[in-house]
Scaffold this motif. Structure first.
Motif: not given
Length: 202
Positions: A76-104
């Motif tokens: 549920k972390m919102p995506i900020a401009v000018g930022t680099l994000y890494f997927a955490p280990p052990g989870y699939h990382l998706s991007i929602e249409r609302e421009r936030c992250f989802s883990l599964s």
């Protein structure tokens, strides 16, 4: 498909760059992201294959070397401009249409969790033609289908030249799936990334 970078690069605005890599990926990302210019505004999200049972220190490592904010993505972390994000280990990382992250915790894809395919396919749904995908060195086929999904959505696709990649299996799998917009060595992929940022800023 081009193997040399057009100058100047002209394309409609890109609002997100997703990157995938496996074996050799840390060194490749260091070259690609080295010394980014101040005022960087284009967000970037990375899936790098890591062992599930180990903590990731990628965000800390890259934060020490880059002049932009670097975070491990959280649910549920919102995506900020000018930022680099890494997927955490052990989870699939998706991007929602609302421009936030989802883990599964769904099953691994091509033996990988996080999966490059999962990130890229979800980002293609969220950003459509305003997405760019970069696939780098790696030792399995993860990312080939995701990059193709970006292509189908009208986004830009770029693959590291297999001749330069430490492990060429991942780039070659992408080339077997579709003809990307660019097949380039890391230094020219970096030039492409800088041009995408310049277009994003205007």
């Amino acid at each position: 498909m081009t193997t040399t970078l057009p100058r100047p690069y002209t394309r409609k605005r890109v609002d997100m760059v997703v990157l995938g890599a496996s074996a050799g990926g840390i060194d490749a990302l260091m070259v690609l992201l080295h010394d980014l210019p101040t005022g960087w505004r284009l967000p970037m999200t990375v899936v790098l294959h890591l062992p599930e049972n180990h903590d990731s220190h990628l965000a800390e490592i890259f934060a020490q070397r880059l002049p932009i904010p670097v975070h491990e993505a959280a649910d549920k972390m919102p995506i900020a401009v000018g930022t680099l994000y890494f997927a955490p280990p052990g989870y699939h990382l998706s991007i929602e249409r609302e421009r936030c992250f989802s883990l599964s915790c769904e099953a691994p894809v091509l033996f990988s969790r996080p999966s490059i395919d999962v990130l890229m396919a979800s980002a293609a749904d969220a950003y459509g033609p305003a997405l760019a995908g970069f696939l780098l060195t790696g030792a399995n086929d993860d990312g080939a289908e995701g990059l193709y999904r970006i292509h189908l959505a009208g986004g830009l696709t770029a693959v590291q030249d297999p001749k330069e990649a430490l492990i060429s299996i991942m780039p070659n799998a992408a080339l077997a799936r579709h003809a990307p917009d660019h097949v380039l060595p890391l230094r020219e992929l970096r030039a492409l990334l800088l041009q995408l940022e310049a277009a994003h800023a205007h």
